[in-house]
Write a protein that holds these residues in place. Structure first.
Motif, PDB file in Angstrom:
ATOM      1  N   LEU A 282       0.861  -1.189   0.000  1.00  0.00           N
ATOM      2  CA  LEU A 282       0.000   0.000   0.000  1.00  0.00           C
ATOM      3  C   LEU A 282       0.894   1.234   0.000  1.00  0.00           C
ATOM      4  O   LEU A 282       1.776   1.369   0.852  1.00  0.00           O
ATOM      5  CB  LEU A 282      -0.899   0.029   1.242  1.00  0.00           C
ATOM      6  CG  LEU A 282      -1.865  -1.137   1.411  1.00  0.00           C
ATOM      7  CD1 LEU A 282      -1.275  -2.176   2.355  1.00  0.00           C
ATOM      8  CD2 LEU A 282      -3.204  -0.661   1.974  1.00  0.00           C
ATOM      9  N   ARG A 283       0.691   2.119  -0.955  1.00  0.00           N
ATOM     10  CA  ARG A 283       1.427   3.385  -1.010  1.00  0.00           C
ATOM     11  C   ARG A 283       0.543   4.469  -0.377  1.00  0.00           C
ATOM     12  O   ARG A 283      -0.614   4.628  -0.756  1.00  0.00           O
ATOM     13  CB  ARG A 283       1.749   3.726  -2.473  1.00  0.00           C
ATOM     14  CG  ARG A 283       2.146   5.161  -2.786  1.00  0.00           C
ATOM     15  CD  ARG A 283       3.445   5.615  -2.179  1.00  0.00           C
ATOM     16  NE  ARG A 283       4.597   4.802  -2.483  1.00  0.00           N
ATOM     17  CZ  ARG A 283       5.409   5.006  -3.521  1.00  0.00           C
ATOM     18  NH1 ARG A 283       5.158   5.974  -4.375  1.00  0.00           N
ATOM     19  NH2 ARG A 283       6.470   4.252  -3.689  1.00  0.00           N
ATOM     20  N   LEU A 284       1.084   5.184   0.609  1.00  0.00           N
ATOM     21  CA  LEU A 284       0.299   6.217   1.293  1.00  0.00           C
ATOM     22  C   LEU A 284       0.411   7.530   0.527  1.00  0.00           C
ATOM     23  O   LEU A 284       1.517   7.991   0.238  1.00  0.00           O
ATOM     24  CB  LEU A 284       0.811   6.428   2.726  1.00  0.00           C
ATOM     25  CG  LEU A 284       0.380   5.403   3.771  1.00  0.00           C
ATOM     26  CD1 LEU A 284       1.134   4.098   3.580  1.00  0.00           C
ATOM     27  CD2 LEU A 284       0.616   5.925   5.179  1.00  0.00           C
ATOM     28  N   LEU A 285      -0.731   8.107   0.196  1.00  0.00           N
ATOM     29  CA  LEU A 285      -0.750   9.378  -0.526  1.00  0.00           C
ATOM     30  C   LEU A 285      -1.383  10.422   0.379  1.00  0.00           C
ATOM     31  O   LEU A 285      -2.594  10.455   0.546  1.00  0.00           O
ATOM     32  CB  LEU A 285      -1.547   9.240  -1.829  1.00  0.00           C
ATOM     33  CG  LEU A 285      -1.090   8.111  -2.767  1.00  0.00           C
ATOM     34  CD1 LEU A 285      -2.086   7.918  -3.884  1.00  0.00           C
ATOM     35  CD2 LEU A 285       0.283   8.396  -3.328  1.00  0.00           C
ATOM     36  N   ASP A 286      -0.557  11.260   0.989  1.00  0.00           N
ATOM     37  CA  ASP A 286      -1.050  12.245   1.951  1.00  0.00           C
ATOM     38  C   ASP A 286      -0.934  13.636   1.351  1.00  0.00           C
ATOM     39  O   ASP A 286       0.144  14.200   1.258  1.00  0.00           O
ATOM     40  CB  ASP A 286      -0.220  12.153   3.242  1.00  0.00           C
ATOM     41  CG  ASP A 286      -0.768  13.077   4.326  1.00  0.00           C
ATOM     42  OD1 ASP A 286      -1.753  13.792   4.043  1.00  0.00           O
ATOM     43  OD2 ASP A 286      -0.214  13.090   5.432  1.00  0.00           O
ATOM     44  N   LYS A 287      -2.087  14.171   0.917  1.00  0.00           N
ATOM     45  CA  LYS A 287      -2.060  15.458   0.215  1.00  0.00           C
ATOM     46  C   LYS A 287      -1.543  16.576   1.122  1.00  0.00           C
ATOM     47  O   LYS A 287      -0.914  17.523   0.675  1.00  0.00           O
ATOM     48  CB  LYS A 287      -3.456  15.799  -0.301  1.00  0.00           C
ATOM     49  CG  LYS A 287      -3.408  16.891  -1.354  1.00  0.00           C
ATOM     50  CD  LYS A 287      -4.679  17.033  -2.131  1.00  0.00           C
ATOM     51  CE  LYS A 287      -4.491  18.072  -3.223  1.00  0.00           C
ATOM     52  NZ  LYS A 287      -5.694  18.329  -3.983  1.00  0.00           N
TER      53      LYS A 287
END
Length: 566
Positions: A282-287
């Motif tokens: 899982l790649r975390l994408l934190d805007k």
């Protein structure tokens, strides 16, 4: 922090009116608080802001990072109340509770907690960010991975055999089991708290493990029982809306999580069938962590000037290169946000679209239906474009269209997988692009890597690094003798790793006329590199060493992320 403090900061010349306006806009956009935005934007230090607020209200200030809070005190105020009012209980003396707050004028919050606890409240001032860190740290302990693992016993879940004919309904039922749901949620939220960039859930023959990639390095965080393997995998697949019955083919999906305080988190999910089950990454994408300010990415000033000059040309191609996870997308997004004006038409072809950017037309690739980079590029050229971004140039067809677009009055931004800037030219030539097309279309090539930053809280000198080692790494004798190498001792802030956060290292190759001559004459990557260095290009190794000299990173990191200049 209330609006009045913002006005007072401007009055005292600690902030400009423009800075306050920008912080307000950011706070409104992200749903965050004003004080946190002022410190995040780098206008004021957390401690400076806390001291200013403390002085205005005649209340003492406190540095929470140096303070150990007793668990019994923490338990006096529930987590949701602490989060809602952005406060944390610090200590108690008799019938008085000392409460850290970023806004001592918020009488409602103080009354609320007085009513709730039955204590008289004595406020002290701390920064919003420090309080948020403490809330995450202290309340997190009430539900640690170990606690949840302790909830499992042999009666929780029946073993599902690893054969191919597992009943999907049975899998779904097992994955909805309360401890499994709780465990998967905790793996996801714990990764966010630890600021991980990826989560690896990996099955092996006799073991099952979960690892987090933090600041570019993988750390093992737990080993769930083997019998939970299928249930955990299915739970993640259900959350990502994938087919839980399909266990022989790779699948990709996405999870959206709400994490309180209006914060949303995206996870990009990839499921891969391996010998002993499905491995999930899982790649975390934190805007909220997306850094779009070019000046803060890690460019040296001369490099930034060249890069900005290149992207502001009316046409041509700017290429960003480096391995997966080296921050290429962030660099390109920061370039796009710099170019994003109402007068320009910006289109991007991405696989996948990682962050949604307002004002930019982003297109998600779908290879299975024929929508690849080349097809998207062709379509863009019929859409009256000014600036085009192609996620990656992988083949001759995409490269050819991109070069033609760059030669016909469009600015094209893209990425390639090469080791350094000079070898990118050879990569394009190997794809089949003619040397004269490369020399006339490419403005600038940027190679990049990410190096870990030494933790500011526990930074110390490193006596083990000698001047000889620095000279061997590539520093000249004078600088090697003058530099004071640093390392992190390891503390609570950095989870005893000695590193916190990362900084980008850049190699910016400006294709000047002299270099274009070399390209036309079919020069090798090594010859190109030597000529570029003669013309003033700073290599990745030199960039890494300059970060070592200014105390941002360590010598082992320099060796980890860069190779010696031949």
């Amino acid at each position: 922090m209330n609006e009045r403090i913002g006005e007072l900061l401007v009055k005292e010349n600690l902030l400009t009116a423009d800075q306050l306006r920008e912080a307000r806009t950011e706070a409104k956009g992200t749903g965050g608080r004003l004080g946190a935005q002022i410190t995040q934007l780098g206008y004021l230090d957390e401690s400076e802001l806390a001291e200013f607020v403390a002085k205005q209200y005649g209340v003492p200030s406190i540095n929470l990072d140096e303070f150990e809070i007793d668990r019994a005190v923490i338990e006096l105020v529930p987590e949701e109340v602490a989060t809602k009012h952005n406060v944390i209980p610090v200590n108690r003396a008799g019938s008085t509770l000392i409460l850290a707050t970023s806004d001592p004028s918020n009488i409602f919050a103080l009354d609320d907690i007085k009513f709730l606890t039955g204590y008289n409240i004595q406020p002290v001032v701390a920064s919003e960010e420090a309080i948020k860190r403490c809330v995450d740290q202290y309340y997190d302990q009430t539900s640690s991975l170990e606690d949840v693992m302790g909830d499992f016993d042999d009666s929780d879940i029946d073993l599902i055999q690893d054969s191919d004919d597992v009943d999907a309904a049975e899998l779904a039922k097992a994955s909805e089991d309360a401890p499994v749901v709780k465990l998967v949620n905790l793996i996801l939220t714990d990764a966010v708290k630890k600021e991980a960039s990826d989560i690896h859930i990996e099955p092996y023959e006799k073991s099952f493990r979960v690892r987090y990639r933090i600041d570019g390095v993988l750390y093992e965080v737990m080993k769930p029982p083997m019998k939970l393997k299928n249930a955990i995998t299915s739970r993640v697949k259900i959350m990502s809306e994938l087919d839980i019955a399909e266990r022989r083919l790779p699948q990709d999906g996405r999870i959206k999580l709400k994490l309180g305080r209006g914060r949303e988190m995206d996870f990009r999910v990839s499921v891969l069938p391996t010998l002993f089950g499905e491995k999930i990454v899982l790649r975390l994408l934190d805007k909220s962590n997306l850094q779009l300010d070019m000046t803060k990415l890690g460019f040296e000033q001369p490099q930034l000037d060249v890069f900005k000059h290149s992207i502001h040309q009316p046409y041509g191609m700017v290429l960003v290169t480096g391995p997966t996870g080296s921050g290429k997308t962030t660099t390109l997004y920061s370039a796009l946000s710099e170019l994003n004006k109402a007068t320009e038409n910006l289109s991007t072809a991405e696989d996948p679209v990682e962050f949604n950017l307002a004002g930019i037309n982003q297109v998600q690739m779908h290879d299975e239906i024929g929508l690849n980079f080349a097809a998207a590029l062709r379509s863009f050229l019929r859409q009256d474009p000014d600036i085009i971004m192609v996620g990656e140039i992988r083949d001759f067809e995409t490269a050819e269209i991109a070069v033609k677009a760059a030669l016909t009055g469009h600015m094209v931004l893209s990425t390639l997988h090469t080791n350094d800037a000079p070898s990118t030219v050879n990569r394009l030539l190997n794809m089949g692009i003619e040397p004269f097309l490369v020399s006339s279309s490419v403005n600038c090539i940027v190679a990049q890597r990410l190096a870990r930053r030494v933790c500011e809280e526990c930074k110390d000198t490193d006596p083990d690094v000698t001047a000889e080692a620095l000279i061997e790494a590539g520093l000249d004798e004078e600088r090697a003798n003058a530099v004071v190498p640093v390392k992190g001792r390891g503390c609570r802030t950095c989870s005893d790793t000695g590193f916190k956060g990362r900084i980008a290292l850049y190699e910016v190759m400006d294709l000047k006329e002299e270099l274009k001559e070399f390209v036309l004459n079919g020069a090798s990557a090594l010859e190109l590199k030597r000529e570029a260095m003669r013309l003033g290009m700073q290599t990745l190794r030199q960039s890494a060493l300059s970060k070592l000299v200014d105390g941002t990173t360590t010598l082992p990191e320099v060796f980890r992320v860069s190779t010696a200049d031949h």
